[in-house]
Write an enzyme that holds these catalytic residues in place. Structure first.
Site, PDB file in Angstrom:
ATOM      1  N   ASP A  20     -14.893  19.320 -52.458  1.00  0.00           N
ATOM      2  CA  ASP A  20     -15.364  18.509 -53.440  1.00  0.00           C
ATOM      3  C   ASP A  20     -16.805  18.662 -53.880  1.00  0.00           C
ATOM      4  OD1 ASP A  20     -14.862  16.001 -55.227  1.00  0.00           O
ATOM      5  OD2 ASP A  20     -16.582  15.127 -53.925  1.00  0.00           O
ATOM      6  N   GLU A  64     -11.141  33.261 -38.377  1.00  0.00           N
ATOM      7  CA  GLU A  64     -10.771  33.102 -36.981  1.00  0.00           C
ATOM      8  C   GLU A  64      -9.232  32.621 -36.983  1.00  0.00           C
ATOM      9  OE1 GLU A  64     -13.471  30.775 -34.484  1.00  0.00           O
ATOM     10  OE2 GLU A  64     -15.211  31.776 -35.636  1.00  0.00           O
TER      11      GLU A  64
END
Length: 527
Positions: A206, A267
């Protein structure tokens, strides 16, 4: 679309936005919730989307319906529990749906522990340094620190009892964080990992363009007669307006935040992704958010903002594809912040025909498409009576209101709440009395219904468009016609008032009835 098996899932995905309080109510309190979403996931699978994006469900006082977050690592009791979230994620994955959650990093709720600590601490304290606190101007500091305005109307500053002011680019209950403070970045890395560990596939970010402000917090320079920025002006600039001075938006340092986030996501397995809500002033500035080491995607608001015009649509397609280079473009027509596109295009039968045509056209373009709940039913904007409106923009200004696109969607039956929940009364925003023909049940299996068109279009996209190259060749079929070719697929949209000739080819998808010519306000795929 060159959809090799090795391509990330998000690169050509169709994503369906779920606004939790208005999607499905499982407990009968008139407000949608996470168990309600889980109970309706088969609707999304059968529609043919690849993922759902869920607007905020975190602990919140709900002053801005969840975009004022008090705890990023828990679920508001209004929507359920963390166990409900885990079940929703697991069930989505069982059905082959990815899950994108909304992240709100520009500001917190004023009820967040950090802000409560800031209010209790003294000016200059470490607690206040997490937010944008400043002394006021004038002899006694009685004037705001600068001339910035809130997106929701009025000044962007609120004074606290000890005399300092804090910045809120949105509601006064949404204080802006100071992203120059390393504690803020560390906190949000922990939030990312919390939800990645729970299995989410991505984050919609956002106000992605707003995290960093010019460090000087200087006044915004306004031309004579120019109103202070309202947040959407950047998108207006993308549509041909003059660039504006905006020291509160789109600062270069913001990109360091997303480089860090990209490293975190890398990751994790499964092609986790980031998509930016970034209202920028040019297509080139938007492209900076999707460089190889930053966001994966950014919403293309120029498409949403374009008027019903072949020339305008062609301009958006050209500028978007040129600016993004190898990044995956996105296309969107409606969301929880804008007037539904059936209404924007004129409403009634004409608006619906245009909305269907625009959707069919959008789904043929390379990249990802984002749908907003209820658009597959052809829903129009609802004229919510003033006494029922809850949007903070309306509360602050008495002018604009986003409530009309947020009315709970209808599932079945001939009167409110149309199967939205087990209750018998109106939900949190009243539904119209004439929606019986717009329910999922009423449109299911009905040839020509908007629901069936969406199902057909998404199936066609998966089978045909996915086999075509990303390259788009615009065709000149007249001033009122948008036409383009992608490999063996030709797409024609008639934005004019009269039928136009169609190129040769087999009709594989049409937004409405077609014959030898293409009627007004209609789009077709030809092969």
């Amino acid at each position: 679309m060159n959809a090799e098996s090795s391509a990330p899932w998000w690169r050509h995905a169709v994503v369906y936005q779920v606004y939790p309080r208005s999607f499905s109510d499982a407990n009968g309190d008139g407000i949608g919730d996470l168990p309600g979403i889980t109970s309706r996931l088969t609707h999304l699978r059968d529609l043919g989307v690849d993922a759902l994006w869920i607007s905020p469900f975190y602990t919140s006082p709900q002053h801005d319906h969840g975009y004022d977050v008090a705890d990023y690592r828990d679920i508001d009791p209004l929507f359920g529990t963390l166990a409900d979230a885990d079940e929703l994620i697991a069930r989505s994955h069982q059905l082959g749906l990815r899950v994108i959650v909304d992240l709100v990093p520009n500001h917190t709720s004023d009820q967040h522990d950090w802000f409560q600590a800031a209010l209790a601490a003294a000016p200059g304290s470490p607690e206040r340094a997490r937010y944008v606190f400043r002394d006021g101007r004038g002899p006694n500091g009685e004037e705001p620190p600068n001339n910035w305005s809130s997106v929701f109307g009025g000044p962007a500053w609120e004074r606290v009892p000890d005399g300092q002011w804090y910045l809120h680019l949105f509601d006064r209950t949404q204080p802006d964080l100071d992203w120059r403070n390393p504690e803020v970045g560390d906190m949000f890395e922990d939030v990312l990992r919390f939800w990645l560990d729970r299995g989410v596939d991505g984050f919609r970010v956002d106000v992605a363009h707003g995290l960093l402000k010019e460090e000087s917090l200087r006044d915004q320079i306004l031309a004579e007669g120019e109103e202070p920025t309202s947040g959407a002006s950047a998108g207006e600039s993308m549509m041909g307006g003059l660039p504006r001075d905006e020291p509160m938006w789109d600062q270069p340092e913001v990109h360091d935040v997303y480089r860090r986030w990209r490293r975190v996501l890398s990751e994790y397995d499964g092609d986790r992704m980031l998509v930016a809500e970034a209202w920028t002033q040019t297509a080139a500035s938007l492209a900076r958010y999707v460089r190889p080491d930053e966001m994966h995607q950014a919403f293309n608001f120029a498409w949403l903002l374009a008027p019903w015009s072949a020339e305008a649509f062609a301009g958006v397609v050209t500028s978007t594809l040129q600016a993004l280079d190898d990044a995956a473009p996105t296309w969107v027509l409606s969301n929880h912040d804008v007037v539904r596109h059936v209404t924007r295009y004129g409403g009634g039968p004409v608006g619906l025909a245009r909305a269907r045509a625009a959707t069919v056209t959008m789904l043929a373009l390379p990249g990802s498409a984002y749908l907003y709940q209820g658009e597959e039913l052809g829903l129009e904007e609802v004229d919510v009576a003033p006494e029922h409106r809850q949007d903070p923009a309306w509360v602050r200004t008495g002018r604009s209101s986003r409530d009309g696109c947020r009315v709970p969607i209808p599932w079945s039956g001939d009167r409110p709440p149309y199967g939205f929940g087990p209750g018998t009364g109106q939900p949190w925003l009243p539904q119209p009395s004439d929606w019986a023909r717009r329910t999922v049940a009423a449109e299911d299996g009905v040839a020509g219904s908007t629901l069936e068109l969406y199902r057909e279009a998404l199936a066609a996209r998966r089978k045909l468009a996915a086999a075509e190259p990303d390259a788009v060749e615009l065709l000149d079929l007249g001033a009122e016609v948008l036409a383009f070719r992608r490999g063996a697929l030709t797409v024609v949209l008639n934005c004019g008032e009269a039928p136009v000739p169609m190129p040769a080819g087999e009709v594989v998808l049409a937004s409405g009835p077609v014959a030898d010519t293409l009627p007004a306000d209609t789009a077709v795929w030809l092969r």
